[in-house]
Design a protein around this motif. Structure first.
Motif, mmCIF file in Angstrom:
data_model
loop_
_atom_site.group_PDB
_atom_site.id
_atom_site.type_symbol
_atom_site.label_atom_id
_atom_site.label_comp_id
_atom_site.label_asym_id
_atom_site.label_seq_id
_atom_site.Cartn_x
_atom_site.Cartn_y
_atom_site.Cartn_z
ATOM 1 N N ARG A 93 3.235 -14.928 31.695
ATOM 2 C CA ARG A 93 3.870 -15.018 30.371
ATOM 3 C C ARG A 93 5.294 -15.564 30.458
ATOM 4 N N HIS A 94 5.896 -15.464 31.631
ATOM 5 C CA HIS A 94 7.244 -15.999 31.840
ATOM 6 C C HIS A 94 7.188 -17.439 32.370
ATOM 7 N N HIS A 95 5.994 -18.023 32.390
ATOM 8 C CA HIS A 95 5.798 -19.400 32.870
ATOM 9 C C HIS A 95 6.207 -19.540 34.337
ATOM 10 N N VAL A 96 5.820 -18.533 35.125
ATOM 11 C CA VAL A 96 6.114 -18.494 36.551
ATOM 12 C C VAL A 96 4.794 -18.511 37.321
ATOM 13 N N ASP A 97 4.728 -19.345 38.378
ATOM 14 C CA ASP A 97 3.521 -19.433 39.194
ATOM 15 C C ASP A 97 3.295 -18.143 39.968
ATOM 16 N N ILE A 98 2.043 -17.944 40.401
ATOM 17 C CA ILE A 98 1.661 -16.701 41.089
ATOM 18 C C ILE A 98 0.869 -17.011 42.349
ATOM 19 N N LEU A 99 1.231 -16.339 43.438
ATOM 20 C CA LEU A 99 0.417 -16.296 44.651
ATOM 21 C C LEU A 99 0.177 -14.831 44.959
ATOM 22 N N THR A 100 -1.079 -14.475 45.223
ATOM 23 C CA THR A 100 -1.396 -13.086 45.528
ATOM 24 C C THR A 100 -2.225 -12.992 46.806
ATOM 25 N N ILE A 101 -2.026 -11.904 47.539
ATOM 26 C CA ILE A 101 -2.844 -11.674 48.735
ATOM 27 C C ILE A 101 -3.994 -10.716 48.433
ATOM 28 N N ALA A 102 -4.267 -10.465 47.149
ATOM 29 C CA ALA A 102 -5.436 -9.672 46.770
ATOM 30 C C ALA A 102 -6.695 -10.400 47.234
ATOM 31 N N GLU A 103 -7.472 -9.755 48.092
ATOM 32 C CA GLU A 103 -8.584 -10.434 48.739
ATOM 33 C C GLU A 103 -9.590 -11.024 47.752
ATOM 34 N N GLU A 104 -9.911 -10.290 46.698
ATOM 35 C CA GLU A 104 -10.915 -10.782 45.750
ATOM 36 C C GLU A 104 -10.443 -12.010 44.986
ATOM 37 N N MET A 105 -9.146 -12.279 45.000
ATOM 38 C CA MET A 105 -8.618 -13.436 44.286
ATOM 39 C C MET A 105 -8.756 -14.739 45.069
ATOM 40 N N ALA A 106 -9.228 -14.667 46.323
ATOM 41 C CA ALA A 106 -9.367 -15.884 47.122
ATOM 42 C C ALA A 106 -10.402 -16.843 46.533
ATOM 43 N N VAL A 315 1.373 -24.345 45.867
ATOM 44 C CA VAL A 315 1.057 -23.711 44.583
ATOM 45 C C VAL A 315 2.003 -24.217 43.504
ATOM 46 N N ILE A 316 3.283 -24.233 43.795
ATOM 47 C CA ILE A 316 4.280 -24.661 42.808
ATOM 48 C C ILE A 316 4.084 -26.133 42.435
ATOM 49 N N GLU A 317 3.715 -26.947 43.406
ATOM 50 C CA GLU A 317 3.606 -28.389 43.169
ATOM 51 C C GLU A 317 2.257 -28.821 42.614
ATOM 52 N N SER A 318 1.306 -27.902 42.502
ATOM 53 C CA SER A 318 -0.004 -28.231 41.938
ATOM 54 C C SER A 318 0.036 -28.100 40.422
ATOM 55 N N GLY A 319 -1.015 -28.594 39.777
ATOM 56 C CA GLY A 319 -1.117 -28.451 38.339
ATOM 57 C C GLY A 319 -1.586 -27.068 37.956
ATOM 58 N N PRO A 320 -1.578 -26.744 36.655
ATOM 59 C CA PRO A 320 -1.993 -25.414 36.195
ATOM 60 C C PRO A 320 -3.459 -25.136 36.517
ATOM 61 N N GLY A 321 -3.777 -23.863 36.705
ATOM 62 C CA GLY A 321 -5.165 -23.464 36.905
ATOM 63 C C GLY A 321 -5.300 -22.332 37.889
ATOM 64 N N LEU A 322 -6.513 -21.785 37.937
ATOM 65 C CA LEU A 322 -6.875 -20.776 38.925
ATOM 66 C C LEU A 322 -7.357 -21.527 40.157
ATOM 67 N N LEU A 323 -6.576 -21.509 41.218
ATOM 68 C CA LEU A 323 -6.808 -22.359 42.376
ATOM 69 C C LEU A 323 -7.543 -21.607 43.485
ATOM 70 N N GLU A 324 -8.073 -22.378 44.439
ATOM 71 C CA GLU A 324 -8.619 -21.796 45.671
ATOM 72 C C GLU A 324 -8.260 -22.701 46.830
ATOM 73 N N MET A 325 -8.261 -22.127 48.028
ATOM 74 C CA MET A 325 -7.673 -22.788 49.183
ATOM 75 C C MET A 325 -8.291 -24.140 49.517
ATOM 76 N N SER A 326 -9.593 -24.288 49.291
ATOM 77 C CA SER A 326 -10.246 -25.526 49.710
ATOM 78 C C SER A 326 -9.870 -26.729 48.856
ATOM 79 N N GLU A 327 -9.184 -26.511 47.718
ATOM 80 C CA GLU A 327 -8.799 -27.641 46.878
ATOM 81 C C GLU A 327 -7.311 -27.961 46.976
ATOM 82 N N LEU A 328 -6.600 -27.268 47.843
ATOM 83 C CA LEU A 328 -5.172 -27.510 48.031
ATOM 84 C C LEU A 328 -4.926 -28.217 49.365
#
Length: 341
Positions: A93-106, A315-328
């Motif tokens: 909501r603050h227009h800030v990117d997110i990286l998480t180490i929550a396993e299910e989010m991979a 992550v910061i330099e990519s476009g918006p979206g729910l990302l996964e490692m194989s596309e970065l």
């Protein structure tokens, strides 16, 4: 210009990420968020074992984001999608990117399709990127395997094993692995869902299948306790003979009735106490067959800290979206900052 990083959670992994971020060129650690009253309000640099920096440990994430103006928040608090979804939305909501180490989010798309759609909508609504990563899932039993298949003419099936040491991890991981329980408590914990073993087989198997174009329609898992014959102790766990030192967890992904992916992951504290050598092993059967052996294991704690740090620019330099490692872009180590003497 350095990317501004706020770390949410100062457990074993979060503190490690914060220290690593503070040492990297192009990154600036601007603060942290914690729920532990003994940490809140302290100087972050001093808490991490260094000099005072004037950067604060907050209890309120909204205040932390408003005052520190981060480019990205690294969430190192929980393992499950349901636990971090609200936290992700709060940051987004603050227009800030997110990286998480929550396993299910991979790779949540297979295991949590509805939540993934919600997260994708959040990402686009606020124009942010969201990534889940770590040593596993996020690298050893998925991204590394995917990269290795690039040298194959065809792939028939995949088998991989990660035999690792849980000792560097904190209480949350010990609890989910059943470390320190009796065999009876382990069985009950599996039944109630309190003990889950490795979190991430569904994510890793689905990520591999998606990358290779395989229609993985069924994932099965089995979990067995690793019973210790010796006394073992870490900073957060104490295991006596006859107690559970870890969990042997297996995940299998099928296309119809055909087994395509088998991942085996026995995790325990101090495996060397009983002569167990750690290692990562990948076997790809196809044309040609490829076999990779890494001994000892890629350290889980250090690997997770490294990936959570090294993927920040991507992550910061990519476009918006729910990302996964194989596309970065492939992970690579960021340079350490050169300190003037």
């Amino acid at each position: 210009m350095a990317y501004r990083v706020l770390v949410w959670g100062l457990g074993a992994m979060g503190s490690g990420v914060a220290r690593n971020v503070s040492q990297k060129e192009g990154l600036r650690l601007v603060g942290a968020v914690e729920k532990d009253p003994q940490k809140i309000g302290r100087d972050l640099g001093e808490y991490l074992g260094g000099e005072k920096t004037g950067r604060q440990i907050y209890s309120d994430v909204e205040k932390a984001v408003s005052e520190t103006r981060p480019d990205i928040v690294v969430i190192a608090t929980n393992s499950f999608v349901e636990e971090v979804l609200t936290k992700i939305e709060t940051v987004a909501r603050h227009h800030v990117d997110i990286l998480t180490i929550a396993e299910e989010m991979a790779f949540p798309f297979f295991s949590h399709p509805e939540e993934s759609e919600v997260l994708e909508n959040i990402a686009w609504r606020y124009g942010v990127s969201i990534l889940g990563t770590g040593i596993n899932p996020g690298f050893v039993l998925d991204l590394l395997i995917i990269a290795m298949t690039g040298t194959c003419l065809k792939v028939d099936r995949i088998e991989a094993r990660r035999i690792n040491d849980l000792s560097p991890f904190g209480r949350t991981v010990m609890k989910t692995q059943g470390v320190g329980t009796s065999p009876e408590e382990f069985k009950k914990g599996i039944e109630t869902g309190e003990i889950v073993g490795h979190i991430g087989f569904q994510q890793s198997i689905a990520m591999i299948g998606n990358a290779l174009g395989w229609d993985i329609d069924r994932i099965e898992e089995s979990r067995e306790p690793i019973i210790s014959k010796t006394e073992r102790r870490t900073s957060v766990a104490h295991v006596l003979p006859g107690m559970v030192a870890g969990c042997r967890h297996i995940g299998r992904g099928y296309c119809g009735d055909k087994l395509m992916i088998e991942l085996i992951h026995p995790q325990q504290i101090l495996p060397e106490k009983e002569g167990v050598d750690t290692g990562d092993y990948i076997d790809i059967f196809g044309e040609p067959d490829i076999h990779l052996s890494i001994k000892p294991e890629i350290p889980g704690g250090k690997g997770t800290i490294a990936l959570a740090t090294n993927m920040i620019p991507a992550v910061i330099e990519s476009g918006p979206g729910l990302l996964e490692m194989s596309e970065l872009p492939i992970p690579r180590c960021l340079l350490n900052e050169i300190k003037e003497i």
